[in-house]
Design an enzyme around this catalytic site. Structure first.
Site, PDB file in Angstrom:
ATOM      1  N   PRO A  33       0.863  -1.095  -0.097  1.00 48.01           N
ATOM      2  CA  PRO A  33       0.227  -0.006   0.107  1.00 48.01           C
ATOM      3  C   PRO A  33       0.820   1.410  -0.018  1.00 48.01           C
ATOM      4  O   PRO A  33       1.660   1.375   0.702  1.00 48.01           O
ATOM      5  CB  PRO A  33      -0.864  -0.106   1.383  1.00 48.01           C
ATOM      6  CG  PRO A  33      -0.316  -1.499   2.161  1.00 48.01           C
ATOM      7  CD  PRO A  33       0.995  -1.665   1.348  1.00 48.01           C
ATOM      8  N   GLU A  34       0.584   2.127  -1.025  1.00 46.63           N
ATOM      9  CA  GLU A  34       1.266   3.488  -0.903  1.00 46.63           C
ATOM     10  C   GLU A  34      -0.022   4.357  -0.452  1.00 46.63           C
ATOM     11  O   GLU A  34      -0.831   4.076   0.059  1.00 46.63           O
ATOM     12  CB  GLU A  34       1.673   3.809  -2.162  1.00 46.63           C
ATOM     13  CG  GLU A  34       2.852   2.999  -2.787  1.00 46.63           C
ATOM     14  CD  GLU A  34       3.111   3.204  -4.173  1.00 46.63           C
ATOM     15  OE1 GLU A  34       3.197   4.508  -4.369  1.00 46.63           O
ATOM     16  OE2 GLU A  34       3.468   2.327  -5.030  1.00 46.63           O
ATOM     17  N   HIS A  53      -2.668 -16.029   7.690  1.00 47.46           N
ATOM     18  CA  HIS A  53      -2.056 -14.623   7.909  1.00 47.46           C
ATOM     19  C   HIS A  53      -2.841 -13.497   8.366  1.00 47.46           C
ATOM     20  O   HIS A  53      -2.279 -12.234   8.410  1.00 47.46           O
ATOM     21  CB  HIS A  53      -1.621 -14.149   6.225  1.00 47.46           C
ATOM     22  CG  HIS A  53      -0.553 -15.155   5.515  1.00 47.46           C
ATOM     23  ND1 HIS A  53       0.630 -15.676   6.373  1.00 47.46           N
ATOM     24  CD2 HIS A  53      -0.777 -15.899   4.654  1.00 47.46           C
ATOM     25  CE1 HIS A  53       1.043 -16.378   5.376  1.00 47.46           C
ATOM     26  NE2 HIS A  53       0.291 -16.659   4.371  1.00 47.46           N
ATOM     27  N   ARG A  84       3.448 -11.091   4.789  1.00 43.91           N
ATOM     28  CA  ARG A  84       4.782 -10.710   4.678  1.00 43.91           C
ATOM     29  C   ARG A  84       5.351 -10.303   6.142  1.00 43.91           C
ATOM     30  O   ARG A  84       6.429 -10.182   6.586  1.00 43.91           O
ATOM     31  CB  ARG A  84       5.404  -9.789   3.541  1.00 43.91           C
ATOM     32  CG  ARG A  84       5.117 -10.454   2.269  1.00 43.91           C
ATOM     33  CD  ARG A  84       5.892  -9.714   1.172  1.00 43.91           C
ATOM     34  NE  ARG A  84       7.373  -9.488   1.309  1.00 43.91           N
ATOM     35  CZ  ARG A  84       8.201  -8.983   0.401  1.00 43.91           C
ATOM     36  NH1 ARG A  84       7.469  -8.082  -0.633  1.00 43.91           N
ATOM     37  NH2 ARG A  84       9.289  -8.810   0.648  1.00 43.91           N
ATOM     38  N   ARG A  86      21.628  17.552  -2.992  1.00 46.79           N
ATOM     39  CA  ARG A  86      21.595  16.062  -2.842  1.00 46.79           C
ATOM     40  C   ARG A  86      21.856  15.240  -4.321  1.00 46.79           C
ATOM     41  O   ARG A  86      21.640  15.802  -5.437  1.00 46.79           O
ATOM     42  CB  ARG A  86      20.125  15.678  -2.604  1.00 46.79           C
ATOM     43  CG  ARG A  86      19.736  16.673  -1.317  1.00 46.79           C
ATOM     44  CD  ARG A  86      20.080  15.834  -0.148  1.00 46.79           C
ATOM     45  NE  ARG A  86      19.599  14.555   0.002  1.00 46.79           N
ATOM     46  CZ  ARG A  86      18.681  14.229   0.943  1.00 46.79           C
ATOM     47  NH1 ARG A  86      18.235  15.088   1.411  1.00 46.79           N
ATOM     48  NH2 ARG A  86      18.060  13.003   0.981  1.00 46.79           N
TER      49      ARG A  86
END
Length: 271
Positions: free
Chosen positions: A2-3, A91, A110, A152
Site C-alpha cells: 500500500p502506498e 496470515h 509478509r 543532494r
DNA sequence: CTTTTGACCTGACAGC
DNA sequence: TGCTGTCAGGTCAAAA
C-alpha cells in the site's frame, strides 16, 4: 503493497465502522510483525472508545483517550471489518474486537506491517516526528522540493520516495509521477530545476488523487476494507510495463534498478 | 550530514 | 514433481 492511495482508501473504508465504538477485546494471533505487538497495547486500549481515525503518511492512527494505536500495512497488509465469528484465515494476525459484534482484522502475509501503542504526542513519536509533508497538502509545493533537493546527489526517484522528503509516494506512484513530468528517474535530485520540480509536484498530486478516486492500485493482493481491489492499475502508464511501447511515443519502456527497487521509464519522453 | 546496504518475511513464478 | 533463484505496493538501522 500500500502506498498513500491504498492507505487512504483503507482509512476511509474503516472510519465509519470504528469511530465512537468501544474496543472490547484485542486478539493477537501472531505478535511478530515488523515490531512485536505488545501486551501493553491490549492492556491500554481494551475498554476504551475510538475517538477518531486519521492518517499520517502510510500510518493509520486510531485515537483513544490517552494515546494512539498506530497501524502500518507494510508491503502486504490489509484491514477489513469482519463479524466477530468470522473464521480466521492464514496470515490474519490481529483483531480489534468492538462492542457491536464486529472486528477490525489485519491480514499481512509478509509481516512487514506494524501495530503499535503510543502514549506520546504524535508529533514527538520517533516514527512520525521526522516525516516530510503530506503530498496532497498545500505546503508540499515546487519551492519546498527544490530547496530540499539542494546539493543532494541521490536520484530524483529515490529522493521522492524518501519519507523524510515527502510521505506516501511509493514505487508505483514515483514511477508514474516522473513519467507524467517527463523526468528521467536517474537524474540527480540536486540537478533538477525549480520549474521541473513545480511540474513534478503537480504530477505527484495528480496521480495520487486519481488513484484515490479509483480506490488504489491492486497488483496482486491489495484489497480495501470490504475485500475489494482498487482499479488504478488500468491507468498505469509505465509501472510494470517493461518491454511494452510507451503510450505517448511508442518507444520501448525500460526497466532498471535503483536502490533495490524497479524503475520503469520511457527513455524518449523522460530526460 | 548523506548515501548505500542489509534486514525483516511469505508467496508466486520461471527455469532447470 | 521438486529444487533454486528472483521478484513483490516498505522502511528502519547500521555501515560507509
Amino acid at each position: 503493497m500500500p502506498e498513500l492511495p491504498e492507505v487512504e482508501t483503507t482509512c476511509a473504508g474503516i472510519a465509519a465502522h470504528l469511530t465512537g465504538k468501544r474496543i472490547q477485546r484485542v486478539r493477537v494471533y501472531q505478535a511478530r510483525l515488523r515490531w512485536p505487538v505488545t501486551a501493553e497495547l491490549a492492556a491500554k486500549v481494551e475498554g476504551q472508545h475510538i475517538r477518531q481515525i486519521s492518517r499520517r503518511g502510510k500510518y493509520i492512527l486510531l485515537a483513544v483517550a490517552d494515546g494512539h494505536i498506530l497501524i502500518h500495512l507494510g508491503m502486504s497488509g490489509s484491514l477489513r471489518i469482519v463479524r466477530a465469528g468470522e473464521e480466521r484465515e492464514k496470515h490474519d494476525h490481529f483483531d480489534l474486537c468492538l462492542d457491536n459484534g464486529t472486528c477490525l482484522r489485519l491480514r499481512d502475509p509478509r509481516r512487514f506491517g506494524a501495530v503499535l501503542w503510543s502514549e506520546q504526542t504524535l508529533s514527538e513519536h520517533p516514527l512520525l516526528k521526522d516525516l516530510g509533508p503530506e503530498p496532497l497538502e498545500r505546503n508540499f509545493d515546487g519551492g519546498y522540493l527544490h530547496a530540499k533537493a539542494l546539493g543532494r546527489k541521490v536520484s530524483i526517484k529515490e529522493f521522492i520516495m524518501n519519507s523524510h522528503v515527502v510521505v506516501g509516494v511509493g514505487n508505483i506512484y514515483a514511477n508514474e509521477a516522473l513519467f507524467l513530468a517527463g523526468i528521467n528517474p536517474t537524474r540527480q535530485a540536486g540537478r533538477v530545476s525549480g520549474e521541473r520540480y513545480a511540474q513534478l509536484v503537480k504530477t505527484i498530486k495528480q496521480v495520487l488523487r486519481q488513484a484515490i478516486k479509483q480506490g488504489g492500485t491492486t497488483l496482486r493482493d491489495f484489497v480495501n476494507s470490504e475485500g475489494k481491489p482498487g482499479y488504478f492499475k488500468q491507468k498505469l502508464k509505465v509501472y510494470d510495463r517493461a518491454g511494452e511501447p510507451c503510450l505517448q511515443c511508442g518507444t520501448t519502456i525500460k526497466l532498471i534498478r535503483q536502490g533495490q527497487r524497479s524503475s520503469f521509464y520511457c527513455p524518449h519522453c523522460q530526460k
